[in-house]
Design a protein around this motif. Sequence first.
Motif, PDB file in Angstrom:
ATOM      1  N   LEU A 473       0.824  -1.205   0.000  1.00 30.05           N
ATOM      2  CA  LEU A 473       0.000   0.000   0.000  1.00 30.05           C
ATOM      3  C   LEU A 473       0.860   1.257   0.000  1.00 30.05           C
ATOM      4  O   LEU A 473       0.429   2.313  -0.460  1.00 30.05           O
ATOM      5  CB  LEU A 473      -0.907  -0.022   1.243  1.00 30.05           C
ATOM      6  N   TYR A 474       2.093   1.154   0.502  1.00 32.75           N
ATOM      7  CA  TYR A 474       2.994   2.305   0.566  1.00 32.75           C
ATOM      8  C   TYR A 474       3.240   2.923  -0.806  1.00 32.75           C
ATOM      9  O   TYR A 474       3.548   4.111  -0.923  1.00 32.75           O
ATOM     10  CB  TYR A 474       4.338   1.882   1.178  1.00 32.75           C
ATOM     11  N   LEU A 475       3.098   2.127  -1.875  1.00 32.99           N
ATOM     12  CA  LEU A 475       3.348   2.629  -3.223  1.00 32.99           C
ATOM     13  C   LEU A 475       2.356   3.712  -3.629  1.00 32.99           C
ATOM     14  O   LEU A 475       2.675   4.578  -4.449  1.00 32.99           O
ATOM     15  CB  LEU A 475       3.269   1.486  -4.235  1.00 32.99           C
ATOM     16  N   TYR A 476       1.151   3.679  -3.055  1.00 31.04           N
ATOM     17  CA  TYR A 476       0.070   4.515  -3.559  1.00 31.04           C
ATOM     18  C   TYR A 476      -0.494   5.491  -2.529  1.00 31.04           C
ATOM     19  O   TYR A 476      -1.385   6.269  -2.855  1.00 31.04           O
ATOM     20  CB  TYR A 476      -1.069   3.624  -4.073  1.00 31.04           C
ATOM     21  N   MET A 477       0.011   5.479  -1.302  1.00 34.43           N
ATOM     22  CA  MET A 477      -0.534   6.324  -0.241  1.00 34.43           C
ATOM     23  C   MET A 477       0.495   7.377   0.168  1.00 34.43           C
ATOM     24  O   MET A 477       1.598   7.039   0.611  1.00 34.43           O
ATOM     25  CB  MET A 477      -0.921   5.476   0.972  1.00 34.43           C
ATOM     26  N   SER A 478       0.122   8.650   0.035  1.00 31.15           N
ATOM     27  CA  SER A 478       1.061   9.722   0.370  1.00 31.15           C
ATOM     28  C   SER A 478       1.393   9.751   1.854  1.00 31.15           C
ATOM     29  O   SER A 478       2.472  10.223   2.239  1.00 31.15           O
ATOM     30  CB  SER A 478       0.478  11.075  -0.061  1.00 31.15           C
ATOM     31  N   ASP A 479       0.487   9.248   2.720  1.00 27.51           N
ATOM     32  CA  ASP A 479       0.788   9.281   4.152  1.00 27.51           C
ATOM     33  C   ASP A 479       1.781   8.197   4.558  1.00 27.51           C
ATOM     34  O   ASP A 479       2.080   8.036   5.748  1.00 27.51           O
ATOM     35  CB  ASP A 479      -0.490   9.169   4.993  1.00 27.51           C
ATOM     36  N   ALA A 480       2.344   7.452   3.566  1.00 26.95           N
ATOM     37  CA  ALA A 480       3.400   6.487   3.875  1.00 26.95           C
ATOM     38  C   ALA A 480       4.768   7.152   3.955  1.00 26.95           C
ATOM     39  O   ALA A 480       5.685   6.620   4.593  1.00 26.95           O
ATOM     40  CB  ALA A 480       3.427   5.382   2.819  1.00 26.95           C
ATOM     41  N   GLN A 481       4.916   8.309   3.320  1.00 25.89           N
ATOM     42  CA  GLN A 481       6.241   8.918   3.217  1.00 25.89           C
ATOM     43  C   GLN A 481       6.824   9.301   4.572  1.00 25.89           C
ATOM     44  O   GLN A 481       7.965   8.952   4.894  1.00 25.89           O
ATOM     45  CB  GLN A 481       6.187  10.153   2.310  1.00 25.89           C
ATOM     46  N   GLU A 482       6.068  10.020   5.356  1.00 24.96           N
ATOM     47  CA  GLU A 482       6.607  10.531   6.621  1.00 24.96           C
ATOM     48  C   GLU A 482       7.027   9.412   7.571  1.00 24.96           C
ATOM     49  O   GLU A 482       8.106   9.492   8.175  1.00 24.96           O
ATOM     50  CB  GLU A 482       5.584  11.457   7.278  1.00 24.96           C
ATOM     51  N   PRO A 483       6.217   8.334   7.734  1.00 28.01           N
ATOM     52  CA  PRO A 483       6.680   7.239   8.603  1.00 28.01           C
ATOM     53  C   PRO A 483       7.962   6.588   8.104  1.00 28.01           C
ATOM     54  O   PRO A 483       8.841   6.252   8.914  1.00 28.01           O
ATOM     55  CB  PRO A 483       5.505   6.248   8.558  1.00 28.01           C
ATOM     56  N   ILE A 484       8.097   6.409   6.773  1.00 23.95           N
ATOM     57  CA  ILE A 484       9.311   5.789   6.238  1.00 23.95           C
ATOM     58  C   ILE A 484      10.510   6.713   6.445  1.00 23.95           C
ATOM     59  O   ILE A 484      11.595   6.278   6.855  1.00 23.95           O
ATOM     60  CB  ILE A 484       9.121   5.452   4.749  1.00 23.95           C
ATOM     61  N   GLU A 485      10.319   7.994   6.178  1.00 17.98           N
ATOM     62  CA  GLU A 485      11.390   8.962   6.402  1.00 17.98           C
ATOM     63  C   GLU A 485      11.821   8.953   7.865  1.00 17.98           C
ATOM     64  O   GLU A 485      13.012   8.970   8.190  1.00 17.98           O
ATOM     65  CB  GLU A 485      10.928  10.363   5.994  1.00 17.98           C
ATOM     66  N   GLY A 486      10.828   8.941   8.772  1.00 20.94           N
ATOM     67  CA  GLY A 486      11.142   8.949  10.201  1.00 20.94           C
ATOM     68  C   GLY A 486      11.930   7.730  10.630  1.00 20.94           C
ATOM     69  O   GLY A 486      12.870   7.830  11.426  1.00 20.94           O
ATOM     70  N   LEU A 487      11.559   6.559  10.088  1.00 21.92           N
ATOM     71  CA  LEU A 487      12.281   5.332  10.424  1.00 21.92           C
ATOM     72  C   LEU A 487      13.746   5.426  10.011  1.00 21.92           C
ATOM     73  O   LEU A 487      14.651   5.062  10.775  1.00 21.92           O
ATOM     74  CB  LEU A 487      11.618   4.141   9.730  1.00 21.92           C
ATOM     75  N   LEU A 488      14.006   5.946   8.805  1.00 21.90           N
ATOM     76  CA  LEU A 488      15.377   6.020   8.308  1.00 21.90           C
ATOM     77  C   LEU A 488      16.172   7.117   9.007  1.00 21.90           C
ATOM     78  O   LEU A 488      17.374   6.971   9.224  1.00 21.90           O
ATOM     79  CB  LEU A 488      15.356   6.264   6.794  1.00 21.90           C
TER      80      LEU A 488
END
Length: 549
Positions: A473-488
């Motif tokens: 789902l991360y491919l198509y949902m803009s609200d996935a970006q911030e959690p992934i950025e935060g993890l890295l």
Amino acid sequence: MAAKNKDQLLPWNNVELEMLLRELIAHGSELAKADFKAEIELSTVEQKAELLKDITAIANTYDDENYNDYGFLVYGVKAKAIIGIAQTEPDTDKLQNTVEQLLKTYVSPMPQVYVMGFETEERQKWGVIVVPPRNGKPHMFFKDLQCRDPKCTKLRGDWFVRRGSTTDCGLPEDLALIMQRQTDAAIEPLRESIRVLQTRVGKTEEQYNSALFKLVERAISGLPKNTEEIEEAVGADLPTRLKRKLRTPKDAIAEDLIAEARILQEYLEGAATGLTWTPQLTDSDENKKIIETIEDHARAFQLSVATIVLSDSTGVYTNALLRSIKLLAKIVEPPNGTMFNSIGKAIRYYPLGLIVYTIAACSAAANRGDILKQALAIPLKHPIQKGETLITDIFYFWYDARSFFNSACNGQACEPIPQRIRQVIGDRIGEMIPDLSGSEYFFRGEFLLALSGIDTNTNRGGDAAHRTPIHGLYLYMSDAQEPIEGLLLEYPNWLDKIYAHPLNELLDSFDRNAPTMGISSGCIAMGLHGLKTREYYDEGLRRRLKKQG
């Protein structure tokens, strides 16, 4: 409007859009919301009327199956080839202003358009008018546009739609569809409120049942505890009594966990358990009931898994958890003599996928990369043939269930199964993770799963283009970006220990290959717009080293 602003407003950048359009051109077939033209000339009234007709027809048409309902009027194209423009205004900003002025003068409500330009290696210019999906349909002519040819004249109240690759006048049934779709969109917030309320009611019932169970348990605890006499009375043999006597609380929980997994396994594999092997796509209500029933059977095991990952910090029950998952990690084969179809097999991978997602989400929340690494290493066994593969291959096997889940949910989502899993995880274990939002623990966990796909594909060899992440789902949902950025950026010390290959190499492959995924199926990786995971990883690494130094 400057090109930079358009690039920010659209769900893809110029490179991604050009790649998508080139695939459309090579395919050659016009879709409901994709039209090809050699030129866009606006020097005559007839040409203006034709362009407005084409744009409004695209804007008035729904096509959820292709490109998330975006429309494209591609120019500089003929017979599956880019031929470049000779008469069309080459300055896209000027062309955009001209088109917007025409729409403003003759059409209401005015559809939004974005004009984007490209250039071939031979310096041939071509471009596209992008028509985003909007409410407010139908877009009608509110002012007459008189042409010399009466057939070309557009009168006040005229409106158009696309039917396949042709443009036709709007009919009453088209208006009924538009009104139904816009009514559904308007009441969706109310439906969501009802779903939230139903979830809360369900949790209240759970709490009530739990309290009732504790009362019964407390009452039973007051009864005599001489179990040896009871077992002798019912005829239990000596080995059974010894096993009962030596059984510790830890053993009891481990055995109960494995027993719960076995119950779920028998439900999925049986021929007469009530779970059909031949589901059809024609009955959405029945399909929704099937999904909910599967989820109910997996509920106790899922909650147990989440509790262990989140709370068993010393790893007392890790071995029992892995043993129980191995019971479910099998290639699906129907019982002998049982009629089946591909959907019937695919939906049986859903509970295991739900469990793997739960482990990933909880591992990301509890900083437990160790248990996720061990879970990802579990082999997927074939009950008949020799050989095994990794557990994450189920995400490829359940591809045949996508249409089934869309049927059950009356939708056309690009990733309907992860979308459903996100809802189930949020409803069941969201309250167990109070420090993170639903988007944070879900998308961080899904990102970790996605990278495991690159790790596995790297092991299997092949060129760099095939080192793709697992779809999600991360491919198509803009609200996935911030959690992934935060993890890295946070860069926990366990992150790079999950995989066999260096994390920086995996992220390079992710940034290169993930944005192109889904295009061939009509889906666009909007959730990855502007995301550069390697850059965030490097920054997180610098912060960590600075903090240590």
